[in-house]
Enzyme design. Structure first.
Site, short mmCIF file in Angstrom:
data_model
loop_
_atom_site.label_atom_id
_atom_site.label_comp_id
_atom_site.label_asym_id
_atom_site.label_seq_id
_atom_site.Cartn_x
_atom_site.Cartn_y
_atom_site.Cartn_z
N GLU A 372 0.86 -1.19 0.00
CA GLU A 372 0.00 0.00 0.00
C GLU A 372 0.88 1.23 0.00
OE1 GLU A 372 -3.07 0.47 2.96
OE2 GLU A 372 -3.52 -1.66 2.97
N ASN A 373 0.59 2.14 -0.92
CA ASN A 373 1.24 3.44 -0.96
C ASN A 373 0.43 4.26 -1.94
OD1 ASN A 373 3.81 4.88 -2.87
ND2 ASN A 373 3.42 5.51 -0.78
#
Length: 477
Positions: A372-373
Protein backbone atom coordinates in the site's frame (compact mmCIF):
# COMPACT_ATOMS: atom_id res chain seq x y z
CA UNK A 1 17.64 -2.18 -14.31
CA UNK A 2 16.78 -1.55 -10.65
CA UNK A 3 13.88 -3.96 -10.23
CA UNK A 4 13.98 -7.70 -10.78
CA UNK A 5 12.59 -9.00 -14.08
CA UNK A 6 9.62 -10.64 -12.37
CA UNK A 7 8.84 -7.56 -10.25
CA UNK A 8 5.17 -7.59 -9.25
CA UNK A 9 3.64 -4.25 -10.24
CA UNK A 10 0.00 -3.72 -9.43
CA UNK A 11 -2.61 -2.15 -7.22
CA UNK A 12 -4.43 -2.93 -3.98
CA UNK A 13 -7.98 -2.88 -2.62
CA UNK A 14 -9.88 -4.37 0.33
CA UNK A 15 -13.18 -6.22 0.09
CA UNK A 16 -14.95 -4.01 2.63
CA UNK A 17 -13.92 -0.82 0.80
CA UNK A 18 -14.86 -1.81 -2.74
CA UNK A 19 -17.04 -4.93 -3.00
CA UNK A 20 -20.39 -3.86 -1.61
CA UNK A 21 -23.06 -6.57 -1.99
CA UNK A 22 -23.00 -6.82 1.81
CA UNK A 23 -26.13 -9.01 1.96
CA UNK A 24 -25.76 -10.85 -1.36
CA UNK A 25 -24.57 -14.31 -2.27
CA UNK A 26 -25.18 -15.58 1.25
CA UNK A 27 -22.74 -13.14 2.84
CA UNK A 28 -23.08 -12.46 6.56
CA UNK A 29 -22.74 -9.16 8.39
CA UNK A 30 -19.19 -8.10 9.38
CA UNK A 31 -17.69 -5.52 11.74
CA UNK A 32 -16.41 -3.49 8.77
CA UNK A 33 -19.95 -3.03 7.42
CA UNK A 34 -20.95 -1.15 10.55
CA UNK A 35 -18.54 1.78 10.38
CA UNK A 36 -20.65 4.82 9.42
CA UNK A 37 -19.46 8.08 7.89
CA UNK A 38 -19.45 11.19 10.06
CA UNK A 39 -18.39 11.98 13.63
CA UNK A 40 -19.37 8.55 15.02
CA UNK A 41 -17.01 6.67 12.71
CA UNK A 42 -13.93 6.97 14.86
CA UNK A 43 -15.62 6.03 18.18
CA UNK A 44 -17.07 2.97 16.41
CA UNK A 45 -13.82 1.77 14.81
CA UNK A 46 -11.99 2.44 18.10
CA UNK A 47 -14.36 0.11 19.97
CA UNK A 48 -15.68 2.94 22.16
CA UNK A 49 -19.17 3.25 20.68
CA UNK A 50 -21.32 0.17 20.30
CA UNK A 51 -22.81 -0.25 16.83
CA UNK A 52 -23.64 -3.90 16.20
CA UNK A 53 -26.41 -3.25 13.68
CA UNK A 54 -27.42 -0.63 11.12
CA UNK A 55 -29.61 2.28 12.17
CA UNK A 56 -31.51 4.89 10.15
CA UNK A 57 -29.50 7.87 11.39
CA UNK A 58 -26.21 6.93 9.71
CA UNK A 59 -24.86 6.25 6.23
CA UNK A 60 -22.82 3.04 5.93
CA UNK A 61 -20.59 3.31 2.85
CA UNK A 62 -19.39 -0.33 2.87
CA UNK A 63 -22.90 -1.65 2.14
CA UNK A 64 -22.56 -0.83 -1.55
CA UNK A 65 -19.04 0.70 -1.72
CA UNK A 66 -18.18 0.85 -5.46
CA UNK A 67 -20.17 -2.33 -6.20
CA UNK A 68 -17.15 -4.33 -7.38
CA UNK A 69 -19.18 -7.42 -6.42
CA UNK A 70 -21.10 -6.94 -9.66
CA UNK A 71 -18.45 -5.08 -11.67
CA UNK A 72 -15.20 -6.92 -11.02
CA UNK A 73 -14.85 -8.09 -14.64
CA UNK A 74 -14.90 -4.51 -15.91
CA UNK A 75 -12.44 -3.44 -13.19
CA UNK A 76 -10.00 -6.31 -13.72
CA UNK A 77 -10.06 -5.63 -17.48
CA UNK A 78 -8.89 -2.08 -16.69
CA UNK A 79 -6.13 -3.43 -14.41
CA UNK A 80 -5.14 -5.76 -17.25
CA UNK A 81 -5.02 -2.79 -19.64
CA UNK A 82 -2.59 -1.04 -17.29
CA UNK A 83 -0.43 -4.17 -17.41
CA UNK A 84 -0.79 -5.21 -13.75
CA UNK A 85 1.36 -8.21 -12.86
CA UNK A 86 -0.46 -8.60 -9.54
CA UNK A 87 -3.68 -7.43 -7.90
CA UNK A 88 -3.85 -7.32 -4.14
CA UNK A 89 -7.36 -7.93 -2.85
CA UNK A 90 -8.92 -9.39 0.26
CA UNK A 91 -11.43 -12.10 0.96
CA UNK A 92 -14.51 -11.13 2.96
CA UNK A 93 -14.55 -13.78 5.71
CA UNK A 94 -18.34 -13.51 6.02
CA UNK A 95 -18.75 -14.41 2.31
CA UNK A 96 -17.08 -17.78 2.96
CA UNK A 97 -18.42 -18.37 6.49
CA UNK A 98 -21.37 -15.98 6.95
CA UNK A 99 -21.39 -16.44 10.74
CA UNK A 100 -17.78 -17.46 11.05
CA UNK A 101 -18.32 -20.56 13.19
CA UNK A 102 -20.07 -22.87 10.69
CA UNK A 103 -18.46 -26.19 9.79
CA UNK A 104 -19.37 -25.94 6.08
CA UNK A 105 -18.48 -22.92 3.90
CA UNK A 106 -20.88 -20.95 1.72
CA UNK A 107 -20.38 -22.26 -1.83
CA UNK A 108 -21.66 -19.09 -3.47
CA UNK A 109 -18.98 -17.02 -1.74
CA UNK A 110 -16.25 -19.53 -2.63
CA UNK A 111 -17.35 -19.50 -6.27
CA UNK A 112 -17.34 -15.69 -6.39
CA UNK A 113 -13.64 -15.52 -5.52
CA UNK A 114 -12.78 -18.46 -7.75
CA UNK A 115 -14.35 -16.61 -10.69
CA UNK A 116 -12.55 -13.42 -9.70
CA UNK A 117 -9.14 -15.15 -9.51
CA UNK A 118 -9.72 -16.80 -12.89
CA UNK A 119 -10.58 -13.39 -14.32
CA UNK A 120 -7.21 -12.11 -13.02
CA UNK A 121 -5.34 -14.98 -14.66
CA UNK A 122 -7.05 -14.20 -17.97
CA UNK A 123 -4.95 -11.02 -18.04
CA UNK A 124 -1.79 -12.60 -16.61
CA UNK A 125 -2.42 -11.04 -13.18
CA UNK A 126 -1.29 -12.94 -10.05
CA UNK A 127 -3.74 -12.47 -7.18
CA UNK A 128 -2.11 -11.39 -3.89
CA UNK A 129 -4.75 -12.27 -1.33
CA UNK A 130 -5.18 -10.83 2.15
CA UNK A 131 -7.04 -13.44 4.19
CA UNK A 132 -8.30 -10.91 6.74
CA UNK A 133 -8.34 -7.21 5.87
CA UNK A 134 -10.05 -6.05 9.07
CA UNK A 135 -13.04 -8.38 8.47
CA UNK A 136 -14.61 -10.25 11.35
CA UNK A 137 -18.11 -11.77 11.05
CA UNK A 138 -20.45 -9.97 13.47
CA UNK A 139 -21.70 -13.28 14.84
CA UNK A 140 -18.15 -13.91 16.14
CA UNK A 141 -18.09 -10.41 17.66
CA UNK A 142 -21.40 -10.88 19.47
CA UNK A 143 -21.10 -14.50 20.54
CA UNK A 144 -17.38 -14.79 21.31
CA UNK A 145 -16.10 -11.22 21.73
CA UNK A 146 -14.13 -11.45 18.48
CA UNK A 147 -10.35 -12.00 18.73
CA UNK A 148 -10.31 -11.73 22.54
CA UNK A 149 -11.59 -15.32 22.39
CA UNK A 150 -9.22 -18.21 21.73
CA UNK A 151 -12.00 -19.90 19.75
CA UNK A 152 -11.40 -17.52 16.83
CA UNK A 153 -8.07 -19.22 16.16
CA UNK A 154 -9.96 -22.40 15.26
CA UNK A 155 -12.51 -20.57 13.10
CA UNK A 156 -9.70 -18.80 11.23
CA UNK A 157 -7.94 -22.14 10.80
CA UNK A 158 -11.11 -23.56 9.18
CA UNK A 159 -11.23 -20.59 6.82
CA UNK A 160 -7.57 -21.19 5.86
CA UNK A 161 -8.07 -24.92 5.21
CA UNK A 162 -11.00 -24.12 2.92
CA UNK A 163 -9.41 -21.30 0.90
CA UNK A 164 -5.91 -22.82 0.54
CA UNK A 165 -7.40 -26.03 -0.80
CA UNK A 166 -10.05 -24.40 -2.97
CA UNK A 167 -7.71 -21.85 -4.58
CA UNK A 168 -4.64 -24.08 -4.95
CA UNK A 169 -3.04 -23.23 -8.29
CA UNK A 170 -5.04 -19.98 -8.54
CA UNK A 171 -3.36 -18.06 -5.71
CA UNK A 172 0.21 -18.39 -4.49
CA UNK A 173 0.81 -15.09 -2.69
CA UNK A 174 -1.01 -14.65 0.63
CA UNK A 175 -1.07 -12.17 3.53
CA UNK A 176 -2.47 -13.35 6.85
CA UNK A 177 -3.70 -10.12 8.52
CA UNK A 178 -3.77 -6.62 7.08
CA UNK A 179 -1.93 -4.03 9.20
CA UNK A 180 -1.89 -6.35 12.20
CA UNK A 181 -0.68 -3.47 14.41
CA UNK A 182 -3.99 -1.65 13.75
CA UNK A 183 -5.42 -3.65 16.66
CA UNK A 184 -3.70 -1.11 18.94
CA UNK A 185 -5.09 1.96 17.16
CA UNK A 186 -8.56 1.04 15.83
CA UNK A 187 -9.43 -2.20 17.66
CA UNK A 188 -13.03 -2.63 16.45
CA UNK A 189 -12.11 -2.09 12.81
CA UNK A 190 -8.86 -4.03 13.18
CA UNK A 191 -10.12 -7.02 15.13
CA UNK A 192 -13.80 -6.63 16.06
CA UNK A 193 -12.97 -5.57 19.63
CA UNK A 194 -15.61 -3.57 21.49
CA UNK A 195 -14.72 -2.70 25.09
CA UNK A 196 -17.11 -3.12 27.97
CA UNK A 197 -16.91 -0.61 30.80
CA UNK A 198 -14.08 -1.25 33.23
CA UNK A 199 -12.24 -3.66 30.95
CA UNK A 200 -8.45 -3.45 30.82
CA UNK A 201 -8.14 -2.41 27.18
CA UNK A 202 -4.41 -3.06 26.86
CA UNK A 203 -4.82 -6.57 28.28
CA UNK A 204 -7.64 -7.29 25.80
CA UNK A 205 -5.72 -5.88 22.81
CA UNK A 206 -2.54 -7.83 23.48
CA UNK A 207 -4.39 -11.05 24.24
CA UNK A 208 -6.32 -10.66 20.97
CA UNK A 209 -3.03 -9.90 19.19
CA UNK A 210 -1.59 -13.15 20.56
CA UNK A 211 -4.54 -15.06 19.11
CA UNK A 212 -4.00 -13.38 15.73
CA UNK A 213 -0.27 -14.15 15.82
CA UNK A 214 -0.93 -17.83 16.56
CA UNK A 215 -3.59 -17.87 13.81
CA UNK A 216 -1.09 -16.31 11.39
CA UNK A 217 1.47 -19.05 12.18
CA UNK A 218 -1.18 -21.74 11.66
CA UNK A 219 -2.15 -20.15 8.32
CA UNK A 220 1.50 -20.18 7.23
CA UNK A 221 1.80 -23.84 8.23
CA UNK A 222 -1.34 -24.89 6.32
CA UNK A 223 -0.39 -22.83 3.25
CA UNK A 224 2.99 -24.57 2.97
CA UNK A 225 1.46 -28.01 3.55
CA UNK A 226 -1.30 -27.58 0.95
CA UNK A 227 1.02 -26.15 -1.70
CA UNK A 228 4.80 -25.74 -1.28
CA UNK A 229 4.58 -23.03 -3.98
CA UNK A 230 2.57 -20.81 -1.62
CA UNK A 231 4.34 -17.76 -0.24
CA UNK A 232 2.92 -16.18 2.89
CA UNK A 233 3.63 -12.69 4.16
CA UNK A 234 2.75 -10.61 7.20
CA UNK A 235 1.54 -7.03 6.82
CA UNK A 236 2.46 -3.96 8.86
CA UNK A 237 1.27 -0.36 8.84
CA UNK A 238 4.77 1.08 8.52
CA UNK A 239 6.47 4.46 8.54
CA UNK A 240 9.73 5.32 10.28
CA UNK A 241 9.49 7.40 13.45
CA UNK A 242 11.87 10.37 13.49
CA UNK A 243 12.91 12.17 16.64
CA UNK A 244 11.89 15.83 16.63
CA UNK A 245 15.33 16.89 17.88
CA UNK A 246 18.66 15.23 18.64
CA UNK A 247 17.76 15.32 22.33
CA UNK A 248 18.40 11.71 23.48
CA UNK A 249 14.94 11.51 25.08
CA UNK A 250 13.35 12.31 21.72
CA UNK A 251 15.50 9.69 20.00
CA UNK A 252 14.44 7.14 22.60
CA UNK A 253 10.76 8.08 22.14
CA UNK A 254 11.06 7.45 18.39
CA UNK A 255 12.72 4.05 19.00
CA UNK A 256 9.93 3.03 21.33
CA UNK A 257 7.28 4.09 18.82
CA UNK A 258 8.98 2.00 16.11
CA UNK A 259 9.13 -1.02 18.40
CA UNK A 260 5.42 -0.79 19.22
CA UNK A 261 4.74 -1.48 15.53
CA UNK A 262 7.61 -3.88 14.85
CA UNK A 263 6.61 -6.04 17.81
CA UNK A 264 4.07 -7.98 15.71
CA UNK A 265 6.46 -8.52 12.81
CA UNK A 266 9.22 -9.56 15.22
CA UNK A 267 6.95 -12.42 16.24
CA UNK A 268 5.78 -13.28 12.70
CA UNK A 269 9.20 -13.03 11.09
CA UNK A 270 11.61 -14.08 13.86
CA UNK A 271 9.26 -16.48 15.56
CA UNK A 272 9.35 -15.29 19.15
CA UNK A 273 8.21 -12.54 21.46
CA UNK A 274 10.98 -9.94 21.70
CA UNK A 275 12.47 -9.23 25.13
CA UNK A 276 11.49 -5.53 25.06
CA UNK A 277 7.82 -6.46 24.51
CA UNK A 278 7.80 -8.99 27.36
CA UNK A 279 9.31 -6.35 29.67
CA UNK A 280 6.78 -3.73 28.59
CA UNK A 281 3.87 -6.13 29.22
CA UNK A 282 5.30 -7.00 32.61
CA UNK A 283 5.43 -3.28 33.51
CA UNK A 284 1.83 -2.79 32.40
CA UNK A 285 0.63 -5.90 34.20
CA UNK A 286 -0.44 -7.54 30.94
CA UNK A 287 -0.49 -11.31 31.21
CA UNK A 288 -0.91 -13.19 27.97
CA UNK A 289 -2.61 -16.55 28.30
CA UNK A 290 -0.88 -19.02 26.03
CA UNK A 291 -1.71 -22.62 25.24
CA UNK A 292 0.76 -25.44 25.05
CA UNK A 293 2.40 -25.49 21.64
CA UNK A 294 1.83 -21.77 20.91
CA UNK A 295 5.50 -20.83 21.16
CA UNK A 296 6.53 -23.77 18.98
CA UNK A 297 3.98 -22.78 16.32
CA UNK A 298 5.27 -19.21 16.28
CA UNK A 299 8.88 -20.41 16.06
CA UNK A 300 8.39 -23.01 13.34
CA UNK A 301 6.04 -21.17 11.00
CA UNK A 302 7.48 -17.73 10.29
CA UNK A 303 6.51 -15.80 7.18
CA UNK A 304 8.27 -15.95 3.80
CA UNK A 305 8.23 -12.19 3.18
CA UNK A 306 7.34 -8.91 4.89
CA UNK A 307 4.68 -6.69 3.36
CA UNK A 308 3.72 -3.25 4.58
CA UNK A 309 1.81 -0.07 3.87
CA UNK A 310 3.65 3.23 3.68
CA UNK A 311 1.98 6.63 3.45
CA UNK A 312 4.13 8.87 5.61
CA UNK A 313 6.82 9.00 8.25
CA UNK A 314 6.06 10.08 11.83
CA UNK A 315 7.71 12.30 14.41
CA UNK A 316 8.15 11.83 18.17
CA UNK A 317 8.96 14.43 20.81
CA UNK A 318 9.08 14.45 24.61
CA UNK A 319 8.58 18.21 24.78
CA UNK A 320 4.98 18.98 25.84
CA UNK A 321 5.15 22.29 23.94
CA UNK A 322 5.75 20.44 20.66
CA UNK A 323 2.32 19.03 20.16
CA UNK A 324 0.91 20.25 16.85
CA UNK A 325 -0.50 17.03 15.43
CA UNK A 326 -1.09 16.00 11.84
CA UNK A 327 -4.72 15.40 10.95
CA UNK A 328 -6.78 12.78 9.27
CA UNK A 329 -4.82 9.64 9.96
CA UNK A 330 -5.41 6.94 12.55
CA UNK A 331 -1.67 7.25 13.21
CA UNK A 332 -1.60 10.94 14.13
CA UNK A 333 1.90 12.30 14.59
CA UNK A 334 3.66 15.54 15.44
CA UNK A 335 4.05 17.76 12.38
CA UNK A 336 7.36 17.61 10.59
CA UNK A 337 8.33 21.20 9.66
CA UNK A 338 10.41 19.93 6.69
CA UNK A 339 7.56 18.17 4.87
CA UNK A 340 4.57 19.12 2.73
CA UNK A 341 1.24 17.51 3.60
CA UNK A 342 -1.70 16.11 1.62
CA UNK A 343 -5.22 17.58 1.81
CA UNK A 344 -5.86 15.18 4.69
CA UNK A 345 -2.76 16.25 6.62
CA UNK A 346 -0.66 13.18 5.75
CA UNK A 347 2.97 14.21 5.46
CA UNK A 348 4.57 13.44 2.11
CA UNK A 349 7.99 11.88 2.59
CA UNK A 350 9.38 9.73 -0.26
CA UNK A 351 12.82 9.46 1.36
CA UNK A 352 11.00 8.16 4.42
CA UNK A 353 9.97 5.16 2.31
CA UNK A 354 13.62 4.37 1.55
CA UNK A 355 14.46 4.79 5.24
CA UNK A 356 11.56 2.53 6.25
CA UNK A 357 12.54 -0.13 3.68
CA UNK A 358 16.11 -0.16 4.99
CA UNK A 359 14.95 -0.32 8.61
CA UNK A 360 12.70 -3.30 7.91
CA UNK A 361 15.17 -5.11 5.65
CA UNK A 362 18.05 -4.62 8.11
CA UNK A 363 15.86 -5.96 10.88
CA UNK A 364 14.50 -9.11 9.19
CA UNK A 365 16.56 -9.88 6.04
CA UNK A 366 13.52 -11.23 4.26
CA UNK A 367 12.14 -10.05 0.90
CA UNK A 368 9.91 -6.98 1.18
CA UNK A 369 6.66 -6.21 -0.64
CA UNK A 370 5.16 -2.71 -0.54
CA UNK A 371 1.44 -3.46 -0.70
CA UNK A 372 0.00 0.00 0.00
CA UNK A 373 1.24 3.44 -0.96
CA UNK A 374 -0.75 6.27 -2.47
CA UNK A 375 -2.14 9.76 -2.25
CA UNK A 376 -5.69 10.42 -1.09
CA UNK A 377 -6.84 13.62 -2.81
CA UNK A 378 -9.92 15.46 -4.02
CA UNK A 379 -10.17 14.87 -7.78
CA UNK A 380 -12.13 17.22 -10.05
CA UNK A 381 -13.28 15.29 -13.15
CA UNK A 382 -14.27 16.98 -16.41
CA UNK A 383 -17.58 16.11 -18.16
CA UNK A 384 -16.06 12.84 -19.42
CA UNK A 385 -14.91 11.76 -15.97
CA UNK A 386 -11.26 12.53 -16.84
CA UNK A 387 -9.05 13.77 -14.02
CA UNK A 388 -5.73 15.47 -14.61
CA UNK A 389 -4.11 14.15 -11.44
CA UNK A 390 -0.51 15.35 -11.83
CA UNK A 391 -0.28 15.63 -8.03
CA UNK A 392 -0.84 11.86 -7.78
CA UNK A 393 1.70 11.12 -10.51
CA UNK A 394 4.27 13.32 -8.74
CA UNK A 395 3.64 11.57 -5.43
CA UNK A 396 3.91 8.06 -6.86
CA UNK A 397 6.92 8.85 -9.06
CA UNK A 398 8.84 10.21 -6.07
CA UNK A 399 8.03 7.12 -4.01
CA UNK A 400 8.95 4.71 -6.81
CA UNK A 401 12.26 6.58 -7.20
CA UNK A 402 12.88 6.09 -3.46
CA UNK A 403 12.15 2.36 -3.91
CA UNK A 404 14.64 2.22 -6.79
CA UNK A 405 17.27 3.87 -4.59
CA UNK A 406 16.65 1.35 -1.81
CA UNK A 407 17.04 -1.54 -4.27
CA UNK A 408 19.88 -0.19 -6.42
CA UNK A 409 21.94 1.74 -3.90
CA UNK A 410 21.16 -0.09 -0.66
CA UNK A 411 20.61 -3.67 -1.87
CA UNK A 412 17.13 -4.10 -0.40
CA UNK A 413 15.33 -7.19 -1.78
CA UNK A 414 11.94 -5.98 -3.05
CA UNK A 415 9.37 -8.34 -4.62
CA UNK A 416 6.73 -5.90 -5.76
CA UNK A 417 4.68 -2.75 -5.33
CA UNK A 418 0.91 -2.32 -5.25
CA UNK A 419 -0.45 1.22 -4.99
CA UNK A 420 -3.32 1.70 -2.60
CA UNK A 421 -6.75 2.09 -4.07
CA UNK A 422 -5.85 1.47 -7.72
CA UNK A 423 -9.52 2.28 -8.32
CA UNK A 424 -11.35 4.89 -6.19
CA UNK A 425 -12.87 3.24 -3.11
CA UNK A 426 -14.25 4.02 0.33
CA UNK A 427 -11.59 5.41 2.68
CA UNK A 428 -10.93 3.16 5.70
CA UNK A 429 -10.07 6.07 7.97
CA UNK A 430 -12.88 8.50 7.17
CA UNK A 431 -15.38 6.46 5.13
CA UNK A 432 -15.33 9.15 2.44
CA UNK A 433 -15.38 8.66 -1.32
CA UNK A 434 -14.02 12.14 -2.03
CA UNK A 435 -10.64 11.08 -0.64
CA UNK A 436 -9.60 9.35 -3.84
CA UNK A 437 -6.55 7.22 -4.54
CA UNK A 438 -7.27 5.52 -7.84
CA UNK A 439 -6.01 5.53 -11.40
CA UNK A 440 -9.68 4.94 -12.21
CA UNK A 441 -12.33 7.47 -11.23
CA UNK A 442 -15.60 6.10 -9.83
CA UNK A 443 -18.66 8.33 -10.05
CA UNK A 444 -19.85 8.20 -6.46
CA UNK A 445 -19.92 10.74 -3.65
CA UNK A 446 -19.75 10.63 0.15
CA UNK A 447 -23.53 10.25 0.44
CA UNK A 448 -23.68 7.32 -1.97
CA UNK A 449 -24.96 9.26 -5.00
CA UNK A 450 -23.60 8.74 -8.51
CA UNK A 451 -23.73 6.35 -11.45
CA UNK A 452 -20.70 4.26 -10.32
CA UNK A 453 -19.34 4.71 -13.86
CA UNK A 454 -15.61 4.07 -14.23
CA UNK A 455 -13.28 6.41 -16.15
CA UNK A 456 -9.50 6.64 -16.56
CA UNK A 457 -7.51 9.43 -14.95
CA UNK A 458 -4.27 10.83 -16.38
CA UNK A 459 -2.35 8.62 -13.93
CA UNK A 460 -3.83 5.50 -15.62
CA UNK A 461 -1.65 5.84 -18.72
CA UNK A 462 1.29 7.05 -16.64
CA UNK A 463 1.26 3.91 -14.47
CA UNK A 464 0.81 1.73 -17.56
CA UNK A 465 4.09 3.20 -18.88
CA UNK A 466 5.85 2.73 -15.53
CA UNK A 467 4.91 -0.96 -15.53
CA UNK A 468 5.84 -1.42 -19.21
CA UNK A 469 9.34 -0.03 -18.54
CA UNK A 470 9.70 -1.91 -15.21
CA UNK A 471 9.96 1.40 -13.37
CA UNK A 472 12.63 2.91 -15.64
CA UNK A 473 10.45 5.68 -17.09
CA UNK A 474 8.79 7.75 -14.35
CA UNK A 475 8.41 10.92 -16.42
CA UNK A 476 5.05 12.65 -16.65
CA UNK A 477 4.42 13.19 -20.36
Amino acid sequence: MAFRKDFLWGGATAANQCEGGYDQGGRGLANVDLAPTGPDRFPVIAGEKKMFEFDDEHFYPAKEAIDMYHRYKEDIALFGEMGFKTYRLSIAWSRIFPKGDETEPNEEGLQFYEDLFKECHKYGIEPLVTITHFDCPMHLVEKYGAWRSRELVGFYENLCHVIFNRYKGLVKYWLTFNEINMILHAPFMGAGLYFEEGENKEQVKYQAAHHELVASAIATKIAHEVDPENQVGCMLAAGANYSYTCKPEDVWASRKADRENYFFIDVQSRGEYPAYALKEMERQGIEIRMEEGDLELLKEHTVDFISFSYYSSRVQSTDPKVNEQTEGNIFASIKNPYLEASEWGWQIDPLGLRITMNDIYDRYQKPLFIVENGLGAIDEPDENGYVEDDYRIDYLAAHIQAMKDAVELDGVDLMGYTTWGCIDLVSAGTGEMKKRYGFIYVDRDNEGNGTLARSKKKSFDWYKKVIATNGEDLSNH
